[in-house]
Design a protein around this motif. Structure first.
Motif, PDB file in Angstrom:
ATOM      1  N   LEU A 127      57.990  30.135  48.524  1.00 34.90           N
ATOM      2  CA  LEU A 127      56.543  30.219  48.339  1.00 34.90           C
ATOM      3  C   LEU A 127      56.228  31.252  47.263  1.00 34.90           C
ATOM      4  O   LEU A 127      55.338  31.056  46.434  1.00 34.90           O
ATOM      5  N   TYR A 128      56.981  32.336  47.242  1.00 40.12           N
ATOM      6  CA  TYR A 128      56.828  33.371  46.217  1.00 40.12           C
ATOM      7  C   TYR A 128      56.887  32.744  44.812  1.00 40.12           C
ATOM      8  O   TYR A 128      56.006  32.974  43.981  1.00 40.12           O
ATOM      9  N   LYS A 129      57.903  31.930  44.568  1.00 39.16           N
ATOM     10  CA  LYS A 129      58.049  31.299  43.247  1.00 39.16           C
ATOM     11  C   LYS A 129      56.941  30.287  42.995  1.00 39.16           C
ATOM     12  O   LYS A 129      56.418  30.192  41.889  1.00 39.16           O
ATOM     13  N   ARG A 130      56.568  29.544  44.029  1.00 38.86           N
ATOM     14  CA  ARG A 130      55.517  28.539  43.859  1.00 38.86           C
ATOM     15  C   ARG A 130      54.150  29.175  43.629  1.00 38.86           C
ATOM     16  O   ARG A 130      53.247  28.537  43.080  1.00 38.86           O
ATOM     17  N   LEU A 131      53.996  30.441  44.028  1.00 40.27           N
ATOM     18  CA  LEU A 131      52.747  31.172  43.748  1.00 40.27           C
ATOM     19  C   LEU A 131      52.752  31.812  42.366  1.00 40.27           C
ATOM     20  O   LEU A 131      51.781  32.451  41.975  1.00 40.27           O
ATOM     21  N   GLY A 132      53.838  31.668  41.637  1.00 40.45           N
ATOM     22  CA  GLY A 132      53.917  32.220  40.283  1.00 40.45           C
ATOM     23  C   GLY A 132      54.618  33.554  40.211  1.00 40.45           C
ATOM     24  O   GLY A 132      54.461  34.282  39.229  1.00 40.45           O
ATOM     25  N   GLY A 133      55.356  33.903  41.274  1.00 40.23           N
ATOM     26  CA  GLY A 133      56.087  35.166  41.265  1.00 40.23           C
ATOM     27  C   GLY A 133      55.148  36.351  41.345  1.00 40.23           C
ATOM     28  O   GLY A 133      53.975  36.235  41.707  1.00 40.23           O
ATOM     29  N   ARG A 134      55.674  37.496  40.996  1.00 40.36           N
ATOM     30  CA  ARG A 134      54.909  38.748  41.092  1.00 40.36           C
ATOM     31  C   ARG A 134      53.654  38.699  40.233  1.00 40.36           C
ATOM     32  O   ARG A 134      52.584  39.146  40.652  1.00 40.36           O
ATOM     33  N   ASP A 135      53.769  38.148  39.029  1.00 38.49           N
ATOM     34  CA  ASP A 135      52.604  38.085  38.134  1.00 38.49           C
ATOM     35  C   ASP A 135      51.513  37.175  38.690  1.00 38.49           C
ATOM     36  O   ASP A 135      50.329  37.521  38.642  1.00 38.49           O
ATOM     37  N   GLY A 136      51.912  36.013  39.204  1.00 36.88           N
ATOM     38  CA  GLY A 136      50.935  35.091  39.788  1.00 36.88           C
ATOM     39  C   GLY A 136      50.233  35.710  40.986  1.00 36.88           C
ATOM     40  O   GLY A 136      49.004  35.591  41.143  1.00 36.88           O
ATOM     41  N   ILE A 137      51.010  36.370  41.834  1.00 31.65           N
ATOM     42  CA  ILE A 137      50.439  37.026  43.010  1.00 31.65           C
ATOM     43  C   ILE A 137      49.492  38.148  42.589  1.00 31.65           C
ATOM     44  O   ILE A 137      48.378  38.268  43.109  1.00 31.65           O
ATOM     45  N   ALA A 138      49.907  38.964  41.637  1.00 29.30           N
ATOM     46  CA  ALA A 138      49.074  40.083  41.178  1.00 29.30           C
ATOM     47  C   ALA A 138      47.752  39.586  40.590  1.00 29.30           C
ATOM     48  O   ALA A 138      46.703  40.204  40.814  1.00 29.30           O
ATOM     49  N   THR A 139      47.786  38.476  39.888  1.00 35.04           N
ATOM     50  CA  THR A 139      46.565  37.909  39.306  1.00 35.04           C
ATOM     51  C   THR A 139      45.601  37.465  40.396  1.00 35.04           C
ATOM     52  O   THR A 139      44.395  37.738  40.328  1.00 35.04           O
ATOM     53  N   VAL A 140      46.136  36.800  41.421  1.00 31.24           N
ATOM     54  CA  VAL A 140      45.292  36.368  42.541  1.00 31.24           C
ATOM     55  C   VAL A 140      44.746  37.589  43.277  1.00 31.24           C
ATOM     56  O   VAL A 140      43.559  37.632  43.633  1.00 31.24           O
ATOM     57  N   VAL A 141      45.580  38.594  43.493  1.00 32.91           N
ATOM     58  CA  VAL A 141      45.147  39.809  44.197  1.00 32.91           C
ATOM     59  C   VAL A 141      44.034  40.511  43.416  1.00 32.91           C
ATOM     60  O   VAL A 141      43.060  40.989  44.016  1.00 32.91           O
ATOM     61  N   ASP A 142      44.144  40.580  42.102  1.00 37.36           N
ATOM     62  CA  ASP A 142      43.083  41.200  41.290  1.00 37.36           C
ATOM     63  C   ASP A 142      41.740  40.515  41.552  1.00 37.36           C
ATOM     64  O   ASP A 142      40.721  41.186  41.764  1.00 37.36           O
ATOM     65  N   ASP A 143      41.747  39.187  41.534  1.00 38.93           N
ATOM     66  CA  ASP A 143      40.499  38.450  41.769  1.00 38.93           C
ATOM     67  C   ASP A 143      40.052  38.554  43.226  1.00 38.93           C
ATOM     68  O   ASP A 143      38.856  38.627  43.504  1.00 38.93           O
ATOM     69  N   PHE A 144      40.999  38.571  44.140  1.00 42.30           N
ATOM     70  CA  PHE A 144      40.669  38.734  45.556  1.00 42.30           C
ATOM     71  C   PHE A 144      39.945  40.065  45.786  1.00 42.30           C
ATOM     72  O   PHE A 144      38.883  40.103  46.423  1.00 42.30           O
ATOM     73  N   VAL A 145      40.474  41.142  45.246  1.00 39.40           N
ATOM     74  CA  VAL A 145      39.842  42.459  45.406  1.00 39.40           C
ATOM     75  C   VAL A 145      38.465  42.466  44.739  1.00 39.40           C
ATOM     76  O   VAL A 145      37.503  42.994  45.307  1.00 39.40           O
ATOM     77  N   ALA A 146      38.348  41.856  43.574  1.00 34.81           N
ATOM     78  CA  ALA A 146      37.035  41.764  42.909  1.00 34.81           C
ATOM     79  C   ALA A 146      36.056  40.986  43.781  1.00 34.81           C
ATOM     80  O   ALA A 146      34.883  41.366  43.898  1.00 34.81           O
ATOM     81  N   ASN A 147      36.515  39.912  44.416  1.00 29.76           N
ATOM     82  CA  ASN A 147      35.659  39.118  45.298  1.00 29.76           C
ATOM     83  C   ASN A 147      35.180  39.943  46.493  1.00 29.76           C
ATOM     84  O   ASN A 147      34.010  39.888  46.876  1.00 29.76           O
ATOM     85  N   VAL A 148      36.094  40.688  47.079  1.00 29.15           N
ATOM     86  CA  VAL A 148      35.763  41.502  48.255  1.00 29.15           C
ATOM     87  C   VAL A 148      34.741  42.584  47.880  1.00 29.15           C
ATOM     88  O   VAL A 148      33.773  42.814  48.605  1.00 29.15           O
ATOM     89  N   VAL A 149      34.960  43.218  46.760  1.00 27.92           N
ATOM     90  CA  VAL A 149      34.057  44.284  46.311  1.00 27.92           C
ATOM     91  C   VAL A 149      32.661  43.731  46.014  1.00 27.92           C
ATOM     92  O   VAL A 149      31.656  44.428  46.201  1.00 27.92           O
ATOM     93  N   ALA A 150      32.581  42.479  45.597  1.00 28.61           N
ATOM     94  CA  ALA A 150      31.289  41.870  45.282  1.00 28.61           C
ATOM     95  C   ALA A 150      30.615  41.240  46.507  1.00 28.61           C
ATOM     96  O   ALA A 150      29.450  40.844  46.430  1.00 28.61           O
ATOM     97  N   ASP A 151      31.303  41.175  47.632  1.00 25.35           N
ATOM     98  CA  ASP A 151      30.801  40.490  48.823  1.00 25.35           C
ATOM     99  C   ASP A 151      30.089  41.473  49.752  1.00 25.35           C
ATOM    100  O   ASP A 151      30.715  42.340  50.369  1.00 25.35           O
ATOM    101  N   ALA A 152      28.784  41.308  49.886  1.00 23.67           N
ATOM    102  CA  ALA A 152      27.976  42.213  50.708  1.00 23.67           C
ATOM    103  C   ALA A 152      28.401  42.212  52.177  1.00 23.67           C
ATOM    104  O   ALA A 152      28.123  43.168  52.900  1.00 23.67           O
TER     105      ALA A 152
END
Length: 151
Positions: free
Chosen positions: A34-59
């Motif tokens: 699953l790690y590889k299918r998610l794009g490895g460390r870079d793919g995961i980090a990219t999703v995490v960046d957007d996830f954190v941005a989403n959480v910070v923007a969510d009231a």
């Protein structure tokens, strides 16, 4: 003549066995993690960046993140990426606190948990993560709910 014929049949059988064995070996290659299918460390980090941005923007949940300084945000993203990397078969090791300790005293509600999951799904969708991978990732992370909600 008989010996030559026998040698011919023996070679034919050996060749057939090797050919079938090679085909079976090729078919038996393991599926990427699953790690590889998610794009490895870079793919995961990219999703995490957007996830954190989403959480910070969510009231519904962003009050929990107000006042975080840049180093704390970096650490949060790094820990989340390591945790997902580790949980999905990647080479990373999550070295952060266990979920119960990390969330102790926070009294996170089911509604906040659900909002956070929605924000993760939104980030996964943005990066066109497949339904199967999304389901597998949520299946890996879902059992953490008991150690997070209500602590």
């Amino acid at each position: 003549m008989k010996g030559t014929r026998m040698l011919g049949w023996t070679l034919a059988l050996v060749f057939t066995a090797l050919t079938i064995g090679a085909c079976a070996t090729r078919q038996a290659e393991p599926e990427p993690t699953l790690y590889k299918r998610l794009g490895g460390r870079d793919g995961i980090a990219t999703v995490v960046d957007d996830f954190v941005a989403n959480v910070v923007a969510d009231a519904r949940v962003n009050a929990r993140f107000k006042g975080l300084q840049v180093p704390a945000v970096f650490k949060l993203k790094s820990n989340l990426s390591d945790q997902i990397c580790d949980a999905t078969g990647g080479p990373c090791s999550y070295l952060g606190r266990d979920m119960q300790t990390a969330h102790k005293g926070m009294k996170i509600s089911d509604a906040e948990w659900n909002a956070t999951v929605e924000n993760l799904v939104k980030a996964l969708d943005k990066h066109k993560v497949g339904a199967r991978e999304k389901s597998e990732l949520l299946g890996v992370l879902g059992p953490m709910k008991g150690a997070i909600v209500g602590q």
